[in-house]
Scaffold this active site. Structure first.
Site, PDB file in Angstrom:
ATOM      1  N   TYR A   1      -6.545   6.785   3.592  1.00  0.00           N
ATOM      2  CA  TYR A   1      -6.690   5.679   2.648  1.00  0.00           C
ATOM      3  C   TYR A   1      -5.934   4.440   3.123  1.00  0.00           C
ATOM      4  O   TYR A   1      -6.511   3.343   3.229  1.00  0.00           O
ATOM      5  CB  TYR A   1      -6.181   6.063   1.234  1.00  0.00           C
ATOM      6  CG  TYR A   1      -5.945   4.810   0.430  1.00  0.00           C
ATOM      7  CD1 TYR A   1      -7.007   4.112  -0.117  1.00  0.00           C
ATOM      8  CD2 TYR A   1      -4.655   4.266   0.303  1.00  0.00           C
ATOM      9  CE1 TYR A   1      -6.812   2.909  -0.781  1.00  0.00           C
ATOM     10  CE2 TYR A   1      -4.461   3.068  -0.354  1.00  0.00           C
ATOM     11  CZ  TYR A   1      -5.531   2.396  -0.897  1.00  0.00           C
ATOM     12  OH  TYR A   1      -5.339   1.210  -1.525  1.00  0.00           O
TER      13      TYR A   1
ATOM     14  N   ASP B   1      -9.793   5.626  -2.543  1.00  0.00           N
ATOM     15  CA  ASP B   1      -8.639   6.085  -3.298  1.00  0.00           C
ATOM     16  C   ASP B   1      -9.145   6.770  -4.566  1.00  0.00           C
ATOM     17  O   ASP B   1     -10.348   6.952  -4.745  1.00  0.00           O
ATOM     18  CB  ASP B   1      -7.711   4.913  -3.640  1.00  0.00           C
ATOM     19  CG  ASP B   1      -8.280   4.083  -4.773  1.00  0.00           C
ATOM     20  OD1 ASP B   1      -9.511   3.984  -4.862  1.00  0.00           O
ATOM     21  OD2 ASP B   1      -7.500   3.547  -5.579  1.00  0.00           O
TER      22      ASP B   1
ATOM     23  N   GLU C   1       0.811  -1.214   0.000  1.00  0.00           N
ATOM     24  CA  GLU C   1       0.000   0.000   0.000  1.00  0.00           C
ATOM     25  C   GLU C   1       0.848   1.269   0.000  1.00  0.00           C
ATOM     26  O   GLU C   1       0.520   2.239  -0.671  1.00  0.00           O
ATOM     27  CB  GLU C   1      -0.959   0.012   1.195  1.00  0.00           C
ATOM     28  CG  GLU C   1      -2.071  -1.037   1.114  1.00  0.00           C
ATOM     29  CD  GLU C   1      -2.976  -0.862  -0.098  1.00  0.00           C
ATOM     30  OE1 GLU C   1      -3.006   0.239  -0.684  1.00  0.00           O
ATOM     31  OE2 GLU C   1      -3.658  -1.834  -0.470  1.00  0.00           O
TER      32      GLU C   1
END
Length: 291
Positions: free
Chosen positions: A118, A136, A35
DNA sequence: AAGTCGTGGTT
DNA sequence: TAACCAAGACT
């Protein structure tokens, strides 16, 4: 208009890309690393580096034990190298305070450096199956079109965007997590920014944008970031010299990358301030922790 | 809260 | 080819 969760979950089950951080054997650490790397960076460039990192640093504590310079070298040219430094710091906190296991709680994740709204929810959702609105750029675009009938998302508003997505999530955590992954995947593969492949979209019949005749984006113009000639480019060039060199280098070596001395020196100074570069006792320059 | 922070592929 | 675009965070 809303989005039918089952439709999208079923589409995801048959069309999702086979990405390594989605494999059942991946850890929370693997998800977190992916991520962070994927922030503003395409999947194709992240994949090989992610594999290197997982082999070299399989636990947060193993990354934390590396020097900052090693981490920056391994980050390579993924861009925004401050992400690598923050992840290194986060790994140390996870090792020291969370038993070397990436937290599953959103608020705990939010307290770690480099983890924002996020990423905290993406890790909680994709690594641990929690129910949380994962927003996102892909999700914002899909919701703008399928739900609101707009050509694209307007300026981001964290609270409003998360409320939009929250309203779409099924009550069961497991299905909510799969829907979140599906929304992102749809935005990445079908409902793309420039040339959406509407003919292949599982939401074609229910899409508010489609039903409205696919009107053009009507919001405020997006701010396009310049790159050529900016400090960002110069910082990148300076760091690239240090990445490609074994030991500390003289300033004269760095002076070669950019002709304007004022901008050059300002950028080098900002890199020192950011902790991306260090100066040795002898006045040479190096990646942090490597001298 | 608008600006800043890398890099490279695509159109 | 210049502009756009890519799983944002931070100040």
């Amino acid at each position: 208009m809303s989005i039918d969760a089952d439709t999208l979950i079923d589409w995801f089950a048959t069309h999702a890309r086979d990405l390594p951080w989605r494999h059942p054997e991946r850890t929370g650490w693997g998800v977190l690393v992916s991520e962070i790397m994927l922030q503003q960076t395409p999947v194709a460039r992240v994949e090989p580096i992610w594999h290197e990192w997982m082999a070299r640093w399989p636990l947060p504590s193993s990354l934390a034990a590396a020097s900052q310079g090693e981490v920056l070298r391994a980050w390579g040219k993924l861009g925004y190298p401050r992400r690598a430094l923050r992840l290194h710091t986060a790994a140390g906190v996870i090792a020291a305070e969370h038993g070397d296991v990436v937290p599953s709680d959103v608020d705990t994740l939010l307290a770690l450096p480099g983890i924002g709204a996020y990423t905290a929810r993406a890790v909680a959702t994709f690594a641990y199956g929690k129910r949380a609105p994962v927003v996102d750029t892909n999700v914002r675009r899909v919701v703008a079109r399928a739900v609101h009938g707009a050509g694209d998302a307007g300026p981001p508003s964290n609270t409003r965007d998360m409320n939009d997505v929250e309203a779409l999530l099924p009550p069961e955590a497991d299905r909510a997590a799969r829907l979140s992954a599906a929304l992102m995947e749809l935005g990445a593969l079908i409902c793309t920014a420039r040339t959406p492949r509407c003919a292949d979209c599982p939401l074609y019949d229910e899409c508010a944008w489609q039903r409205a005749g696919r009107p053009a984006y009507a919001g405020p113009p997006k701010v396009v970031q310049k790159f050529a000639g900016t400090d960002r480019q110069v910082r990148g060039l300076l760091l690239d010299v240090l990445r490609g060199t074994e030991g500390p280098v003289e300033k004269a070596r760095l002076d070669l990358v950019w002709s304007q001395s004022g901008q050059r020196d300002r950028c080098l100074d900002s890199l020192l301030v950011d902790g991306l570069v260090e100066q040795t006792a002898a006045g040479l320059f190096a990646l942090p922790g490597e001298h």
